[in-house]
Design a protein around this motif. Structure first.
Motif, short mmCIF file in Angstrom:
data_model
loop_
_atom_site.label_atom_id
_atom_site.label_comp_id
_atom_site.label_asym_id
_atom_site.label_seq_id
_atom_site.Cartn_x
_atom_site.Cartn_y
_atom_site.Cartn_z
N THR A 2 0.85 -1.19 0.00
CA THR A 2 0.00 0.00 0.00
C THR A 2 0.88 1.24 0.00
N PHE A 3 0.27 2.41 -0.21
CA PHE A 3 1.04 3.65 -0.15
C PHE A 3 1.56 3.90 1.27
N ALA A 4 0.78 3.43 2.27
CA ALA A 4 1.21 3.62 3.66
C ALA A 4 2.50 2.83 3.92
N GLY A 20 -8.66 8.10 -5.46
CA GLY A 20 -8.99 6.70 -5.77
C GLY A 20 -7.78 5.85 -6.15
N TYR A 21 -6.57 6.29 -5.79
CA TYR A 21 -5.40 5.44 -6.03
C TYR A 21 -5.34 4.43 -4.89
N GLN A 22 -5.41 3.13 -5.21
CA GLN A 22 -5.41 2.14 -4.14
C GLN A 22 -4.06 1.47 -3.96
N THR A 23 -3.46 1.11 -5.09
CA THR A 23 -2.19 0.37 -5.01
C THR A 23 -1.12 1.14 -5.77
N PRO A 24 0.09 1.19 -5.22
CA PRO A 24 1.16 1.86 -5.97
C PRO A 24 1.46 1.10 -7.27
N THR A 25 1.76 1.84 -8.33
CA THR A 25 2.20 1.20 -9.58
C THR A 25 3.66 0.77 -9.38
N VAL A 27 6.46 1.63 -10.78
CA VAL A 27 7.44 2.73 -10.70
C VAL A 27 7.29 3.47 -9.37
N GLN A 28 6.07 3.59 -8.90
CA GLN A 28 5.87 4.25 -7.59
C GLN A 28 6.46 3.41 -6.47
N ALA A 29 6.25 2.09 -6.55
CA ALA A 29 6.76 1.21 -5.48
C ALA A 29 8.27 1.32 -5.35
N GLN A 46 7.62 3.85 -18.80
CA GLN A 46 6.73 4.16 -19.92
C GLN A 46 5.76 5.25 -19.51
N THR A 47 5.23 5.93 -20.50
CA THR A 47 4.17 6.90 -20.20
C THR A 47 2.96 6.13 -19.67
N GLY A 48 2.24 6.76 -18.79
CA GLY A 48 1.05 6.13 -18.25
C GLY A 48 1.31 5.14 -17.13
N THR A 49 2.54 5.11 -16.65
CA THR A 49 2.87 4.15 -15.59
C THR A 49 2.68 4.74 -14.19
N GLY A 50 2.31 6.01 -14.14
CA GLY A 50 2.16 6.66 -12.84
C GLY A 50 3.44 7.30 -12.36
N LYS A 51 4.33 7.65 -13.26
CA LYS A 51 5.63 8.18 -12.84
C LYS A 51 5.52 9.55 -12.16
N THR A 52 4.50 10.34 -12.57
CA THR A 52 4.37 11.66 -11.95
C THR A 52 4.21 11.53 -10.43
N ALA A 53 3.31 10.65 -10.02
CA ALA A 53 3.13 10.45 -8.58
C ALA A 53 4.39 9.81 -7.98
N GLY A 54 5.10 9.03 -8.80
CA GLY A 54 6.33 8.39 -8.33
C GLY A 54 7.36 9.39 -7.84
N GLU A 88 1.47 22.21 -17.22
CA GLU A 88 0.13 22.35 -16.63
C GLU A 88 -0.33 21.03 -16.03
N GLN A 89 -0.10 19.97 -16.78
CA GLN A 89 -0.59 18.66 -16.33
C GLN A 89 0.13 18.19 -15.07
N VAL A 90 1.44 18.32 -15.06
CA VAL A 90 2.21 17.88 -13.88
C VAL A 90 1.82 18.75 -12.68
N LEU A 308 1.00 13.89 -22.15
CA LEU A 308 -0.36 14.34 -21.94
C LEU A 308 -1.21 13.18 -21.43
N ASP A 309 -1.97 13.47 -20.41
CA ASP A 309 -2.79 12.42 -19.83
C ASP A 309 -4.25 12.71 -20.15
N ILE A 310 -4.79 11.95 -21.05
CA ILE A 310 -6.18 12.16 -21.45
C ILE A 310 -6.94 10.93 -20.99
N GLY A 336 -4.30 3.69 -23.78
CA GLY A 336 -3.89 2.50 -23.01
C GLY A 336 -3.16 2.88 -21.75
N ARG A 337 -3.50 4.04 -21.16
CA ARG A 337 -2.80 4.48 -19.96
C ARG A 337 -3.41 3.88 -18.71
N ALA A 338 -2.57 3.79 -17.69
CA ALA A 338 -2.98 3.27 -16.38
C ALA A 338 -3.78 1.97 -16.52
P1 AMP Z 1 1.44 9.30 -15.40
O1 AMP Z 1 2.19 8.17 -15.99
O2 AMP Z 1 2.12 9.91 -14.24
O3 AMP Z 1 1.07 10.35 -16.44
O4 AMP Z 1 0.04 8.73 -14.83
C1 AMP Z 1 -0.93 8.14 -15.66
C2 AMP Z 1 -2.30 8.12 -15.02
O5 AMP Z 1 -2.37 7.16 -14.00
C3 AMP Z 1 -2.75 9.44 -14.38
O6 AMP Z 1 -4.08 9.68 -14.77
C4 AMP Z 1 -2.70 9.18 -12.91
O7 AMP Z 1 -3.66 9.95 -12.22
C5 AMP Z 1 -3.00 7.70 -12.82
N1 AMP Z 1 -2.36 7.02 -11.67
C6 AMP Z 1 -1.09 7.20 -11.25
N2 AMP Z 1 -0.82 6.40 -10.21
C7 AMP Z 1 -1.93 5.68 -9.97
C8 AMP Z 1 -2.27 4.67 -9.01
N3 AMP Z 1 -1.40 4.23 -8.10
N4 AMP Z 1 -3.52 4.18 -9.05
C9 AMP Z 1 -4.42 4.61 -9.97
N5 AMP Z 1 -4.17 5.55 -10.90
C10 AMP Z 1 -2.93 6.09 -10.91
#
Ligand code: AMP
Length: 445
Positions: A2-4, A20-25, A27-29, A46-54, A88-90, A308-310, A336-338
């Motif tokens: 978990t994120f905790a 609504g993020y439940q589990t780390p992706t 790259v986040q882990a 890769q794009t869409g892997t959740g790297k921004t939050a990472g 803007e997106q980040v 860009l995250d659409i 095909g993101r997330a």
């Molecule tokens: P990114 O690769 O950072 O552009 O993120 C792609 C998309 O995944 C964005 O819409 C994020 O909001 C979403 N996202 C990132 N991390 C998670 C996560 N752990 N659970 C669900 N969605 C996520």
């Protein structure tokens, strides 16, 4: 996991719950604990892997828990991104993550008035998202000081080099404190990026969450071969046949974008275009309207290819293949993101065969061909495969043609002679080994 358990603090966990993020992706882990521990990072994701939050989550935590209060005109963490849209997106993602933290965040980029940005920076900003050019302008006009800077993030680092930002980056590094944490994120890793990483990073932890230079496997990809002049007609045919609702279309040039948008609008289709010649406000408006479904078809140059995250974008169409093979991965990465599924269709004409071959070699796959009966090309697109070879058809040798235009002549030479040498590209030569061999490219889409 978990994120905790990754060690994030409660205000961030609350924001993630709201999102609504439940589990780390993956790259986040890997990235979150490393960044929290103060490590430098070199991350291929890769794009869409959740790297921004990472990178953003641990960064915000460090800013909230450690270090002095931000001084006037100062910045404590800097995220550099290649394009205004990405800034803007980040920043929007950062704002959401930081909702429950007493931190000031802001984004600066070119194409808009600098004065409001200077005013905003007066009070100091904990985390600043910036494009390199505008950041330097602000620094040179004394609107920004870097002596409090503790972390630098380079997001889409390879794209920054592609766009010709290497000089700006060098000037920025010179102005930054030597003692700092540096995180380098890039979807693809070239020699140039590795060189940059070697100069900037201190004992970095390498993270690679997906095979290098492989497109998201959730994206179903195929090509339709067609004669160049019939591409607009084919596009409209496919659009009607597939009842396309929301499509991001990539064209090679600004003129190409404008021409397609004009054609679609002429047919009553709700289309808009974004490219580097349009003012920033117009670009952002088109993108925002596309995201909420007010624009059905958004046509763009590669300025829109990265980051860009659409949400739930179902389809990307390559009206033209990209000149740099890596851009194919970034383009189709818009869908095909997330974990969602998506489709990517490329319209390919004969003089793009080398570009196709480079893409197949880079992505290590032979793209499936699905021909449209009414649109079978007169100028056949030679077969290709993931080995990088353009496959000759030895069976039916024909007599060489005596006349014909440039494109036709190239094709004729190829098909007619049965010669295995590659077709001369109609555009700049494609790099043959794009995975590891990149020279500095200066290119503004
Ligand atoms: P990114 O690769 O950072 O552009 O993120 C792609 C998309 O995944 C964005 O819409 C994020 O909001 C979403 N996202 C990132 N991390 C998670 C996560 N752990 N659970 C669900 N969605 C996520």
């Amino acid at each position: 996991m978990t994120f905790a358990t990754l060690g994030l603090i409660e205000p961030l966990l609350r924001s993630l719950e709201t999102l609504g993020y439940q589990t780390p992706t993956p790259v986040q882990a890997q990235a979150i604990p490393a960044v929290l521990a103060g490590r430098d990072l070199m991350a291929a994701a890769q794009t869409g892997t959740g790297k921004t939050a990472g990178f953003a989550l641990p960064l915000l935590q460090l800013l909230a828990m450690e270090g002095p209060k931000v001084a006037a005109n100062s910045v404590r963490a800097l995220i550099l991104v290649p394009t205004r849209e990405l800034a803007e997106q980040v920043h929007e993602a950062v704002r959401q993550y930081a909702e429950n933290l007493p931190l000031r965040t802001y984004a600066v980029y070119g194409g808009v008035s600098i004065n409001p940005q200077m005013m905003k920076l007066r009070g100091g900003v904990d985390l600043l998202v910036a494009t390199p050019g505008r950041l330097l302008d602000l620094f040179r006009q004394n609107a920004l000081k870097f002596n409090q800077l503790q972390t630098l993030v380079l997001d889409e680092a390879d794209r920054m080099l592609d766009l010709g930002f290497s000089e700006e980056l060098a000037s920025i590094y010179r102005a930054l404190p030597k003692k700092r944490q540096t995180l380098l994120f890039s979807a693809t890793f070239s020699d140039d990026i590795r060189l940059l990483a070697g100069q900037m990073l201190n004992d970095p932890l390498s993270i690679e969450v997906s095979p290098r230079n492989v497109a998201a496997n959730t994206v179903k990809q195929w090509i339709v071969t067609v004669d160049k002049k019939r591409k607009p007609e084919l596009f409209v045919h496919l659009m009607r046949k597939g009842k396309w609702k929301q499509v991001l279309v990539f064209a090679k040039t600004r003129n190409g974008v404008d021409a397609l948008v004009e054609k679609l609008q002429g047919l009553g289709v709700n289309a808009d275009g974004i490219h580097g010649d349009k003012p920033q406000a117009t670009r952002q408006r088109a993108l925002d309207r596309f995201k909420i479904g007010e624009v059905q078809i958004l046509v763009a140059t590669d300025v829109a290819a990265r980051g860009l995250d659409i949400e739930d974008l179902p389809l990307v169409v390559n009206f033209d293949l990209p000149i740099v093979a890596e851009d194919y991965i970034h383009r189709i990465g818009r869908t095909g993101r997330a974990g969602a599924t998506g489709e990517a269709i490329s319209l390919v004409c004969a003089d793009e065969v080398n570009l196709l071959s480079a893409i197949e070699m880079l992505t290590r796959q032979t793209l499936k061909r699905q021909n449209e009966p009414e649109f079978e090309p007169e100028h056949r697109v030679p077969d290709t495969d993931a080995s990088g070879q353009v496959i000759k058809k030895p069976k039916k040798p024909k007599k060489p043609k005596v006349s014909g235009g440039g494109g036709k002549r190239n094709l004729g030479k190829w098909v007619d002679s049965g010669d295995a040498a590659p077709v001369e590209p109609a555009v700049k030569p494609v790099r043959k080994v794009p995975v590891f061999n990149t020279g500095p490219r200066k290119r503004k889409p």
